[in-house]
Write an enzyme that holds these catalytic residues in place. Structure first.
Site, PDB file in Angstrom:
ATOM      1  CG  ASP A  65      -1.981  -1.118   1.151  1.00  0.00           C
ATOM      2  OD1 ASP A  65      -1.920  -1.932   0.222  1.00  0.00           O
ATOM      3  OD2 ASP A  65      -2.823  -1.191   2.054  1.00  0.00           O
TER       4      ASP A  65
ATOM      5  CE  LYS B 296      -3.533  -4.257   1.277  1.00  0.00           C
ATOM      6  NZ  LYS B 296      -4.292  -3.468   2.239  1.00  0.00           N
TER       7      LYS B 296
ATOM      8  CB  VAL C  52       2.414   2.501   4.913  1.00  0.00           C
ATOM      9  CG1 VAL C  52       3.824   3.051   4.865  1.00  0.00           C
ATOM     10  CG2 VAL C  52       1.690   2.777   3.614  1.00  0.00           C
ATOM     11  CB  THR C  53       0.124   2.184   8.650  1.00  0.00           C
ATOM     12  OG1 THR C  53      -1.051   1.477   9.058  1.00  0.00           O
ATOM     13  CG2 THR C  53      -0.264   3.405   7.843  1.00  0.00           C
TER      14      THR C  53
ATOM     15  CB  CYS D 135      -2.207  -2.549   5.419  1.00  0.00           C
ATOM     16  SG  CYS D 135      -3.824  -1.764   5.204  1.00  0.00           S
TER      17      CYS D 135
HETATM   18  N1  TIU Z   1      -2.630   0.449   4.219  1.00  0.00           N
HETATM   19  C1  TIU Z   1      -3.142   0.736   5.406  1.00  0.00           C
HETATM   20  O1  TIU Z   1      -2.524   0.540   6.441  1.00  0.00           O
HETATM   21  N2  TIU Z   1      -4.394   1.318   5.413  1.00  0.00           N
HETATM   22  C2  TIU Z   1      -4.864   2.088   6.413  1.00  0.00           C
HETATM   23  O2  TIU Z   1      -6.016   2.497   6.415  1.00  0.00           O
HETATM   24  N3  TIU Z   1      -3.985   2.413   7.396  1.00  0.00           N
HETATM   25  C3  TIU Z   1      -4.169   3.289   8.422  1.00  0.00           C
HETATM   26  O3  TIU Z   1      -3.280   3.346   9.263  1.00  0.00           O
HETATM   27  N4  TIU Z   1      -5.249   4.042   8.458  1.00  0.00           N
END
Ligand code: TIU
Length: 233
Positions: free
Chosen positions: A28, A133, A161-162, A166
Site C-alpha cells: 500500500d 485488496k 504502510v502502515t 495493513c
Molecule cells: N494500508 C493501510 O494501512 N491502510 C490504512 O487504512 N492504514 C491506516 O493506518 N489508516
C-alpha cells in the site's frame, strides 16, 4: 545454481530463507497514504513518518528486483461502484470526505484514481504483480495466496504502510497460512511513533509469534553475496 539458503541477523533470532522461494511484498505505498496533499494528510496525519521508508525501500526493491526475487505490490481500494466496500467501512469515522468521495487526488481509495495508485518512487515495473485488496490484510478477498503457492513461495520480505494496520494484518494472515515473514523495520511506517514501536514488538515477541524483524541493511548484506536467485523451482 548456487547456494539458495540465506541467513539474516534478525529478532527474535536469525531468519533463514530459501532465496528461490522468497518474494518481496510492498504494501500500500499509495499516493493517498504517503504523498503530501493525499487522503492521509487530509485526515490530519504527518505523512513524513511514512515518507521516511521510501529511500530504504527503493534500495531493497532495486536489489531484490535485480537479483530476480518476485516483487508483489498491493493497493488498498475499491471498485468504482463500491460494491466491494463494506458499508461499515465507508461509514467509519463519520468523515465528510471519505471512501468513494472526490478527494484531493480523485475518488478516495477507488481503483483507477490517481491517489489510489502507487507513488512514483516505487512504481511497479514489467510484469510485477499488483494485488488490489479491499481490506487491510493482503490475503482477504484477493488471489495472493494462490499466486504465492503457484510460485512456490514460502518466505516473504514485508515492507510498506502502515505498520500497525495493513502490514500487521497481512503478516498475521501470512503466518496463519504457513508463510514466514521478515519485516524490515525501516521499510515499514506508521503515522504514530508509538504504534510503529509496538507493532514491530508484537510481531517478534514470544519467540517470533508472527514473524521476524530486521533492517534493510541487514537484509541487503545477506542477499548481495547471493547475487541472482537463479533457477527458481
Ligand atoms: N494500508 C493501510 O494501512 N491502510 C490504512 O487504512 N492504514 C491506516 O493506518 N489508516
Amino acid at each position: 545454481m548456487g547456494e539458495s539458503r540465506l541467513r539474516v541477523p534478525a529478532e527474535p533470532y536469525e531468519f533463514e530463507f530459501d532465496s528461490r522461494r522468497t518474494a518481496l511484498l510492498v504494501i500500500d505505498m499509495q499516493r493517498d497514504f504517503v504523498d503530501p496533499g493525499g487522503f492521509g494528510e487530509q485526515l490530519g496525519n504527518d505523512v513524513s513518518r511514512l515518507r521516511r521508508v521510501i529511500a530504504p525501500l527503493q534500495r531493497v526493491l532495486e536489489a531484490m528486483r535485480s537479483a530476480g526475487y518476485p516483487v508483489i505490490h498491493t493497493r488498498e481500494g475499491h471498485l468504482p461502484d463500491l460494491s466491494d466496500c463494506p458499508p461499515t467501512k465507508s461509514a467509519r469515522g463519520h468523515l465528510t470526505t471519505g471512501i468513494g468521495d472526490v478527494g484531493p487526488m480523485g475518488r478516495i481509495l477507488v481503483r483507477g484514481s490517481y491517489g489510489h495508485d502507487i507513488i512514483d518512487e516505487l512504481k511497479p515495473v514489467g510484469d510485477e504483480t499488483v494485488i488490489d485488496k479491499p481490506g487491510k490484510g493482503a490475503f482477504f478477498a484477493t488471489d495472493l495466496d494462490f499466486i504465492l503457492r503457484n510460485r512456490n513461495i514460502q518466505s516473504l520480505v514485508v515492507t510498506g504502510v502502515t505498520t500497525e494496520v495493513c502490514v500487521n494484518t497481512t503478516v498475521r494472515e501470512a503466518n496463519d497460512r504457513g508463510y514466514e515473514c521478515l519485516v524490515l523495520e525501516d521499510c515499514v511506517g506508521s503515522y504514530f511513533p508509538e504504534f510503529q514501536e509496538y507493532a514491530l514488538r508484537m510481531i517478534k515477541a514470544q519467540g517470533g509469534i508472527f514473524g521476524w524483524v530486521t533492517s534493510s541493511d541487514q537484509l541487503l548484506a545477506a542477499i548481495r553475496p547471493g547475487q541472482s536467485v537463479g533457477g527458481r523451482v
